[in-house]
Scaffold this motif. Structure first.
Motif, PDB file in Angstrom:
ATOM      1  N   ALA A 315       0.819  -1.217   0.000  1.00 33.20           N
ATOM      2  CA  ALA A 315       0.000   0.000   0.000  1.00 33.20           C
ATOM      3  C   ALA A 315       0.853   1.267   0.000  1.00 33.20           C
ATOM      4  CB  ALA A 315      -0.935   0.001   1.202  1.00 33.20           C
ATOM      5  N   ALA A 316       2.105   1.145   0.464  1.00 29.77           N
ATOM      6  CA  ALA A 316       2.987   2.309   0.494  1.00 29.77           C
ATOM      7  C   ALA A 316       3.277   2.842  -0.904  1.00 29.77           C
ATOM      8  CB  ALA A 316       4.298   1.960   1.197  1.00 29.77           C
ATOM      9  N   LEU A 317       3.118   2.007  -1.922  1.00 24.99           N
ATOM     10  CA  LEU A 317       3.375   2.440  -3.298  1.00 24.99           C
ATOM     11  C   LEU A 317       2.414   3.539  -3.735  1.00 24.99           C
ATOM     12  CD1 LEU A 317       4.067  -0.992  -5.054  1.00 24.99           C
ATOM     13  CD2 LEU A 317       5.743   0.679  -4.226  1.00 24.99           C
ATOM     14  N   LYS A 318       1.257   3.571  -3.121  1.00 23.86           N
ATOM     15  CA  LYS A 318       0.271   4.605  -3.480  1.00 23.86           C
ATOM     16  C   LYS A 318       0.740   6.005  -3.110  1.00 23.86           C
ATOM     17  CE  LYS A 318      -3.694   1.510  -2.764  1.00 23.86           C
ATOM     18  NZ  LYS A 318      -3.974   1.352  -4.196  1.00 23.86           N
ATOM     19  N   ASN A 319       1.718   6.074  -2.221  1.00 26.63           N
ATOM     20  CA  ASN A 319       2.155   7.389  -1.742  1.00 26.63           C
ATOM     21  C   ASN A 319       2.770   8.237  -2.842  1.00 26.63           C
ATOM     22  OD1 ASN A 319       1.304   6.891   0.872  1.00 26.63           O
ATOM     23  ND2 ASN A 319       3.290   6.078   1.527  1.00 26.63           N
ATOM     24  N   ALA A 320       3.331   7.614  -3.868  1.00 24.26           N
ATOM     25  CA  ALA A 320       3.952   8.392  -4.943  1.00 24.26           C
ATOM     26  C   ALA A 320       2.914   9.287  -5.601  1.00 24.26           C
ATOM     27  CB  ALA A 320       4.595   7.459  -5.968  1.00 24.26           C
ATOM     28  N   ARG A 321       1.813   8.709  -6.035  1.00 27.68           N
ATOM     29  CA  ARG A 321       0.765   9.514  -6.674  1.00 27.68           C
ATOM     30  C   ARG A 321       0.091  10.441  -5.672  1.00 27.68           C
ATOM     31  NH1 ARG A 321      -4.506  10.312  -7.992  1.00 27.68           N
ATOM     32  NH2 ARG A 321      -4.929  10.801 -10.193  1.00 27.68           N
ATOM     33  N   ARG A 322      -0.146   9.933  -4.472  1.00 28.48           N
ATOM     34  CA  ARG A 322      -0.849  10.742  -3.465  1.00 28.48           C
ATOM     35  C   ARG A 322      -0.072  12.023  -3.163  1.00 28.48           C
ATOM     36  NH1 ARG A 322      -1.184   7.005   0.323  1.00 28.48           N
ATOM     37  NH2 ARG A 322      -3.195   6.243  -0.401  1.00 28.48           N
ATOM     38  N   ARG A 323       1.215  11.923  -2.999  1.00 25.92           N
ATOM     39  CA  ARG A 323       2.024  13.106  -2.686  1.00 25.92           C
ATOM     40  C   ARG A 323       2.095  14.059  -3.879  1.00 25.92           C
ATOM     41  NH1 ARG A 323       7.664  11.054  -0.593  1.00 25.92           N
ATOM     42  NH2 ARG A 323       8.054  13.324  -0.557  1.00 25.92           N
ATOM     43  N   PHE A 324       2.205  13.490  -5.079  1.00 23.00           N
ATOM     44  CA  PHE A 324       2.274  14.343  -6.269  1.00 23.00           C
ATOM     45  C   PHE A 324       0.991  15.145  -6.430  1.00 23.00           C
ATOM     46  CE2 PHE A 324       1.676  15.415 -10.685  1.00 23.00           C
ATOM     47  CZ  PHE A 324       2.923  15.874 -11.071  1.00 23.00           C
ATOM     48  N   MET A 325      -0.139  14.474  -6.344  1.00 18.13           N
ATOM     49  CA  MET A 325      -1.416  15.149  -6.567  1.00 18.13           C
ATOM     50  C   MET A 325      -1.729  16.141  -5.453  1.00 18.13           C
ATOM     51  SD  MET A 325      -2.188  14.057  -9.490  1.00 18.13           S
ATOM     52  CE  MET A 325      -3.822  14.764  -9.681  1.00 18.13           C
ATOM     53  N   ASP A 327       0.403  18.077  -3.952  1.00 13.80           N
ATOM     54  CA  ASP A 327       1.178  19.299  -4.171  1.00 13.80           C
ATOM     55  C   ASP A 327       0.930  19.932  -5.536  1.00 13.80           C
ATOM     56  OD1 ASP A 327       2.285  19.092  -1.674  1.00 13.80           O
ATOM     57  OD2 ASP A 327       4.142  18.148  -2.363  1.00 13.80           O
ATOM     58  N   HIS A 328       0.569  19.120  -6.553  1.00 15.92           N
ATOM     59  CA  HIS A 328       0.517  19.642  -7.913  1.00 15.92           C
ATOM     60  C   HIS A 328      -0.782  19.342  -8.661  1.00 15.92           C
ATOM     61  CE1 HIS A 328       4.749  20.756  -7.645  1.00 15.92           C
ATOM     62  NE2 HIS A 328       4.940  19.595  -7.050  1.00 15.92           N
ATOM     63  N   GLY A 329      -1.670  18.597  -8.032  1.00 14.75           N
ATOM     64  CA  GLY A 329      -2.921  18.249  -8.698  1.00 14.75           C
ATOM     65  C   GLY A 329      -3.756  19.458  -9.077  1.00 14.75           C
ATOM     66  N   ARG A 330      -3.786  20.477  -8.188  1.00 14.59           N
ATOM     67  CA  ARG A 330      -4.588  21.668  -8.473  1.00 14.59           C
ATOM     68  C   ARG A 330      -4.013  22.439  -9.667  1.00 14.59           C
ATOM     69  NH1 ARG A 330      -5.989  25.584  -3.571  1.00 14.59           N
ATOM     70  NH2 ARG A 330      -6.941  23.618  -2.916  1.00 14.59           N
ATOM     71  N   ILE A 331      -2.691  22.548  -9.718  1.00 17.72           N
ATOM     72  CA  ILE A 331      -2.066  23.230 -10.850  1.00 17.72           C
ATOM     73  C   ILE A 331      -2.368  22.500 -12.144  1.00 17.72           C
ATOM     74  CG2 ILE A 331       0.156  23.822 -11.900  1.00 17.72           C
ATOM     75  CD1 ILE A 331       1.205  24.386  -9.093  1.00 17.72           C
ATOM     76  N   PHE A 332      -2.281  21.174 -12.125  1.00 22.07           N
ATOM     77  CA  PHE A 332      -2.567  20.395 -13.329  1.00 22.07           C
ATOM     78  C   PHE A 332      -4.022  20.576 -13.761  1.00 22.07           C
ATOM     79  CE2 PHE A 332       0.738  17.101 -14.559  1.00 22.07           C
ATOM     80  CZ  PHE A 332       1.795  17.846 -14.052  1.00 22.07           C
ATOM     81  N   LEU A 333      -4.938  20.632 -12.787  1.00 29.34           N
ATOM     82  CA  LEU A 333      -6.349  20.834 -13.117  1.00 29.34           C
ATOM     83  C   LEU A 333      -6.559  22.194 -13.770  1.00 29.34           C
ATOM     84  CD1 LEU A 333      -9.331  20.046 -13.006  1.00 29.34           C
ATOM     85  CD2 LEU A 333      -9.399  20.964 -10.666  1.00 29.34           C
ATOM     86  N   ILE A 334      -5.951  23.229 -13.201  1.00 33.83           N
ATOM     87  CA  ILE A 334      -6.091  24.578 -13.757  1.00 33.83           C
ATOM     88  C   ILE A 334      -5.534  24.622 -15.172  1.00 33.83           C
ATOM     89  CG2 ILE A 334      -5.279  26.967 -13.556  1.00 33.83           C
ATOM     90  CD1 ILE A 334      -5.397  26.556 -10.487  1.00 33.83           C
ATOM     91  N   LEU A 335      -4.369  24.007 -15.388  1.00 29.04           N
ATOM     92  CA  LEU A 335      -3.764  24.008 -16.723  1.00 29.04           C
ATOM     93  C   LEU A 335      -4.605  23.224 -17.720  1.00 29.04           C
ATOM     94  CD1 LEU A 335       0.008  23.524 -15.779  1.00 29.04           C
ATOM     95  CD2 LEU A 335      -1.101  25.609 -16.616  1.00 29.04           C
ATOM     96  N   ARG A 336      -5.219  22.132 -17.268  1.00 34.67           N
ATOM     97  CA  ARG A 336      -6.074  21.349 -18.173  1.00 34.67           C
ATOM     98  C   ARG A 336      -7.316  22.139 -18.565  1.00 34.67           C
ATOM     99  NH1 ARG A 336      -6.311  17.023 -15.344  1.00 34.67           N
ATOM    100  NH2 ARG A 336      -8.450  17.019 -14.575  1.00 34.67           N
ATOM    101  N   ILE A 337      -7.897  22.850 -17.598  1.00 33.29           N
ATOM    102  CA  ILE A 337      -9.059  23.694 -17.902  1.00 33.29           C
ATOM    103  C   ILE A 337      -8.657  24.805 -18.860  1.00 33.29           C
ATOM    104  CG2 ILE A 337     -10.691  25.345 -16.920  1.00 33.29           C
ATOM    105  CD1 ILE A 337     -10.702  23.593 -14.378  1.00 33.29           C
ATOM    106  N   MET A 338      -7.493  25.396 -18.607  1.00 31.63           N
ATOM    107  CA  MET A 338      -7.017  26.476 -19.459  1.00 31.63           C
ATOM    108  C   MET A 338      -6.833  25.989 -20.898  1.00 31.63           C
ATOM    109  SD  MET A 338      -3.700  28.938 -18.919  1.00 31.63           S
ATOM    110  CE  MET A 338      -2.514  27.978 -19.847  1.00 31.63           C
ATOM    111  N   GLN A 339      -6.238  24.812 -21.052  1.00 37.76           N
ATOM    112  CA  GLN A 339      -6.059  24.266 -22.402  1.00 37.76           C
ATOM    113  C   GLN A 339      -7.402  23.995 -23.066  1.00 37.76           C
ATOM    114  OE1 GLN A 339      -3.437  20.894 -22.635  1.00 37.76           O
ATOM    115  NE2 GLN A 339      -4.006  20.403 -24.727  1.00 37.76           N
ATOM    116  N   GLY A 340      -8.340  23.437 -22.302  1.00 42.90           N
ATOM    117  CA  GLY A 340      -9.656  23.137 -22.858  1.00 42.90           C
ATOM    118  C   GLY A 340     -10.430  24.370 -23.267  1.00 42.90           C
TER     119      GLY A 340
END
Length: 401
Positions: A315-325, A327-340
């Motif tokens: 289950a510790a393997l999930k931490n990679a995505r969890r930590r990334f999202m 710190d950076h999930g909101r930025i990625f969402l904003i950029l995806r909306i901006m592109q769309g």
């Protein structure tokens, strides 16, 4: 030759090399697998934070960009100067990736020139990997390696992902193509500047992404991306070269590859494999930026694997995505909306470029890009940008209150 490792990292780009280096420092035996026979198409831009966080030496920067110019379909251009808050470092993947592989090997990773041909789980829960050698000075006979854990950092067409995840589990792509050309000695400053990155928002260059002209010192990357079938990236690149005054410059190499634009919903297989970097889809929407995020994913994947090995808990393997999202999930969402929103047609691209002339937009853009986090110290600036954004979408003139 050692054939059994705690961790095998497949892919020796910025993500895999950092992951291997991090795991070696944590005391694990690591093999780093990379064919070492191709160069990824990439603009080569890295922000201040990447240089600081990953100790990138000055000599690896082939240039420093102090401004970006965004160009609309009409030819209207807005120059966005960084000012005194930093610069954009430019690297050449032809020399940058081998440097990172040497760094990982110096730390203690077993650097192996080869490509993953097959991978399966053994009865004891370990992983058996079949490696095809790619080095010119060795036999081409495939051989076996064994690992407790595998990190798939082998790009958008990840062989690790294809071997260990369902075929439906892959991120959406654009296809990127660029040409590395000689930089001009005497350039028209209106068309090309050695310390400025040009970003072209024009449906003729890309109907759904953008084109770029990124100087790398003596060389320059010129290219574009698109997911639209039938759109000629080569012709668009020729048009970009003409526009930048680079048509007569010698072409050094041409490269193309898919570019993922959305993080996968799951990066691990729940047992012994975790994906990272392009293989996990961590390229920023809208901008296509990937080097910093790849290197960050290398750290996060290494930490997750180390925690799993230390505790015996997959289950510790999930931490990679969890930590990334986190710190950076909101930025990625904003950029995806901006592109769309803004990349849909040339009318909106024109308004987007107009909006980039606004000082608030420029300051927030550069501070967020260079530091890799949303700027929170000036909430009123975000409010102003929000209403200006709405005004551009509604077609209101720039001075409308």
């Amino acid at each position: 030759m050692q054939t059994s490792f705690d961790v095998i990292v497949v892919g020796g780009g910025p993500c895999g090399t950092i992951a291997a280096e991090q795991l070696i420092k944590s005391g694990y035996s690591v093999a780093l697998i990379d064919p070492d026979n191709r160069i990824k198409p990439c603009g080569g831009a890295i922000p201040n934070r990447a240089i600081k966080d990953f100790a990138i030496p000055e000599h690896m920067l082939v240039a420093k960009a102090n401004a970006a110019r965004v160009i609309a379909p009409s030819g209207n251009a807005v120059e966005m100067r960084i000012g005194d808050i930093g610069f954009v470092g430019m690297v050449d993947r032809e020399t940058f990736d081998p440097y990172l592989r040497r760094r990982a090997a110096s730390a203690g990773a077993a650097a192996i020139k080869g490509k993953l041909a097959h991978m399966e789980e053994a009865s004891d829960g370990t992983l058996d990997l079949t490696i095809e050698p790619t080095a010119n000075d060795c036999p081409k006979t495939p051989y076996q390696l064994k690992a407790k854990m595998v990190i798939g950092a082998d790009g958008a067409n990840s062989a690790v992902r294809r071997a260990m995840f369902p075929s439906s589990k892959k991120p959406p792509y654009v296809f990127a193509y660029h040409e590395i050309v000689e930089s001009p000695a005497d350039a028209d400053a209106d068309r090309f500047q050695a310390d400025r990155c040009d970003v072209v928002y024009d449906g003729r260059i890309s109907p759904d992404f953008y084109g770029w002209v990124f100087p790398h010192g003596n060389q320059t990357s010129v290219g574009c991306g698109s997911a639209v079938k039938g759109h000629s990236l080569r012709q668009a690149t020729q048009d970009l070269r003409e526009q930048a005054g680079l048509s007569g410059q010698t072409t050094i190499r041409r490269e193309g590859a898919p570019l993922p634009l959305r993080p996968m919903r799951r990066w691990d297989n729940g047992k012994n494999v975790v994906l990272a970097g392009d293989a996990a889809g961590t390229v920023a929407p809208s901008s296509g930026e990937g080097i910093y995020y790849a290197m960050l994913c290398g750290v996060l994947a290494a930490d997750a694997v180390a925690a799993s090995l230390a505790t015996g808990k997959a289950a510790a393997l999930k931490n990679a995505r969890r930590r990334f999202m986190k710190d950076h999930g909101r930025i990625f969402l904003i950029l995806r909306i901006m592109q769309g929103v803004w990349y849909r047609n040339d009318r909106l691209r024109e308004r987007f470029v107009t909006m980039c002339a606004d000082p608030d937009v420029q300051r927030l853009t550069w501070e967020s890009y260079l530091n890799k986090k949303l700027v929170r110290r000036d909430p009123l600036a975000h409010v102003r940008v929000f209403f200006k954004d709405l005004g551009q979408l509604a077609g209101l003139p720039a001075g409308h209150k």
